[in-house]
Scaffold this active site. Sequence first.
Site, mmCIF file in Angstrom:
data_model
loop_
_atom_site.group_PDB
_atom_site.id
_atom_site.type_symbol
_atom_site.label_atom_id
_atom_site.label_comp_id
_atom_site.label_asym_id
_atom_site.label_seq_id
_atom_site.Cartn_x
_atom_site.Cartn_y
_atom_site.Cartn_z
ATOM 1 N N GLY A 127 0.951 -1.110 -0.074
ATOM 2 C CA GLY A 127 -0.067 0.077 -0.269
ATOM 3 C C GLY A 127 0.944 1.680 -0.337
ATOM 4 C CG ASP B 280 1.488 -9.447 5.775
ATOM 5 O OD1 ASP B 280 1.517 -9.639 6.819
ATOM 6 O OD2 ASP B 280 0.507 -8.499 5.668
ATOM 7 C CD GLU C 218 2.373 -33.153 13.768
ATOM 8 O OE1 GLU C 218 2.259 -32.154 14.313
ATOM 9 O OE2 GLU C 218 3.912 -33.624 13.461
ATOM 10 C CD GLU D 45 -3.674 -12.062 9.291
ATOM 11 O OE1 GLU D 45 -4.570 -11.866 11.033
ATOM 12 O OE2 GLU D 45 -3.732 -11.626 8.739
ATOM 13 C CG HIS E 220 -0.746 -7.130 17.197
ATOM 14 N ND1 HIS E 220 -2.222 -6.903 17.257
ATOM 15 C CD2 HIS E 220 -0.134 -6.484 15.786
ATOM 16 C CE1 HIS E 220 -2.876 -6.340 16.095
ATOM 17 N NE2 HIS E 220 -1.871 -5.952 15.207
HETATM 18 P P1 ADP Z 1 1.075 -1.098 3.935
HETATM 19 O O1 ADP Z 1 2.212 -0.599 3.140
HETATM 20 O O2 ADP Z 1 1.667 -2.021 5.417
HETATM 21 O O3 ADP Z 1 0.679 -2.525 2.723
HETATM 22 P P2 ADP Z 1 -1.544 -0.082 3.773
HETATM 23 O O4 ADP Z 1 -1.987 -1.119 2.673
HETATM 24 O O5 ADP Z 1 -2.514 -0.118 4.776
HETATM 25 O O6 ADP Z 1 -0.461 -0.945 4.643
HETATM 26 O O7 ADP Z 1 -0.995 0.815 3.428
HETATM 27 C C1 ADP Z 1 -0.014 2.320 3.706
HETATM 28 C C2 ADP Z 1 -0.593 3.784 3.461
HETATM 29 O O8 ADP Z 1 -0.434 3.622 2.168
HETATM 30 C C3 ADP Z 1 -2.651 3.862 3.432
HETATM 31 O O9 ADP Z 1 -2.489 4.088 4.698
HETATM 32 C C4 ADP Z 1 -2.497 4.439 2.313
HETATM 33 O O10 ADP Z 1 -2.110 6.502 2.753
HETATM 34 C C5 ADP Z 1 -0.791 4.477 1.454
HETATM 35 N N1 ADP Z 1 -1.426 3.862 0.347
HETATM 36 C C6 ADP Z 1 -2.651 2.954 0.432
HETATM 37 N N2 ADP Z 1 -3.055 3.026 -1.020
HETATM 38 C C7 ADP Z 1 -2.765 3.821 -1.717
HETATM 39 C C8 ADP Z 1 -2.977 4.190 -2.855
HETATM 40 N N3 ADP Z 1 -3.696 3.148 -4.097
HETATM 41 N N4 ADP Z 1 -2.920 5.504 -3.489
HETATM 42 C C9 ADP Z 1 -2.441 5.961 -2.694
HETATM 43 N N5 ADP Z 1 -1.836 5.722 -1.666
HETATM 44 C C10 ADP Z 1 -2.049 4.273 -1.320
#
Ligand code: ADP
Length: 319
Positions: free
Chosen positions: A104, A127, A187, A222, A249
Site C-alpha cells: 500500500g 507478510d 503436521e 489468518e 501482534h
Molecule cells: P502497507 O504499506 O503495510 O501495505 P497499507 O496497505 O495500509 O499498508 O498502506 C499504507 C498507506 O499507504 C495507506 O494508509 C495509504 O496512506 C497509502 N496507500 C495505500 N494504497 C494507496 C493508493 N492506492 N494510493 C495512494 N496511497 C495509498
Amino acid sequence: MKRIAVLTSGGDSAGMNPALKSIVEQSRRDRISVTGFLRGYLGLVNGLAIEMYYKTVAGIARKGGTVIKSSRLPEFREISVQKQAIANLGKNEIDGLIVIGGDGSIRGASALAALGVPIVAIPASIDNDIYGSDISLGVDTSLNTIVNSIDIIKDTASSHNRAFVIETMGRTSGYLALVGAMATGAEAVVIPEVPYDIECIANRLKEEHRKGREYSIVVVAEGTGATSKMSEALKQISNFDTRITVLGHLQRGGSPSVFDRILGFRLGSQAVRALIEGRSGVMMALEGSKIVEVPFEDVLTHKKLLGKRYLEYARRLSR
Ligand code: ADP
C-alpha cells in the site's frame, strides 16, 4: 542533492529502524541532510518533520518498530492530499524521498512519482507479499518469533497429548504459516494459496494418532479464516483435546534478527545511492544475494507467488 526525507508507513516491521540508521549515516557521509516525516504519509501531509542526525539513529538497529512512527492514511489516495504532501516537500526543501513500507505504501509512493517527486521505496512487510524482492524487511524476524512460539507450544502439546491450531498473520499470503510449519515440522498447514480439506486433515491426524503420534500441530494462515473450523474438526472427528493459539501482534515487533538488520542496512544505503544517482520510481529489492532496483510498475502489477517447492510442501500438508 542537499536534503532527502524518509518516512515509514503502513504496518510496522522489524528492520525499519536498521534501514533508517543506514539512510541517515549514508546520507550524512555524503553531506546530505535528512528529514524524517513522522507517522508516515500523515506527517508528510501535515508537515510533521524532524531533523535526523547520527545521534537520532544511534542504538536503534536493535529496536523493533520504527522510531519515526507509522500510520495509515486512507485519504492519501486522493490527489488533493498528495498535492498537499508535495507542497510540504517543497516547503522543507526536500530533493528526494524514501518510503519504507508495504504494498500500500508503495502505491502511495508510485502516485507521488507520477506527480514528479524523486522517490524510491524499501519493501517492509512481515507478510512477504511484495512482488520483486525475495524477501521484505521484517519477515525473518517474524518467522523467528513464530518458530520460537510453536516450539514453546509443542512442549505443552506433547506433555498433554493435545492438538494445537496456531494462527499466523499474513493477510492474503500464507508464507508465514507455511515457512513456520516447515521449520517446526508441523503436521498440517492451511493457507490461502493451496486448496485444503479440513475434514481430510482431521481424519489423517486421527489415523496418525492411532499409529502412535502423541500430539499434533496445525498452522493456519489468518487469510483463510479457517482457524475455528479446523479446531472444531479436530475435536469432532479426531477427538483431540484441542486448543487455539492466535499469535497476533507478537509477530510484528521485537528486536530485528541479524538478517533483517543487515538487509535493512543494505536496502537503506542503496536507496540513498539511487536518489543521488538520479533514479526514481524504483523499489530496492533483494534478488538472490544482490540488491537490485525494481520499477514501481512491476512491483504493483504483479502478485508475489509462492515458489514451486513451497507449493508442493503445502499441498502435502493441507489434506
Ligand atoms: P502497507 O504499506 O503495510 O501495505 P497499507 O496497505 O495500509 O499498508 O498502506 C499504507 C498507506 O499507504 C495507506 O494508509 C495509504 O496512506 C497509502 N496507500 C495505500 N494504497 C494507496 C493508493 N492506492 N494510493 C495512494 N496511497 C495509498
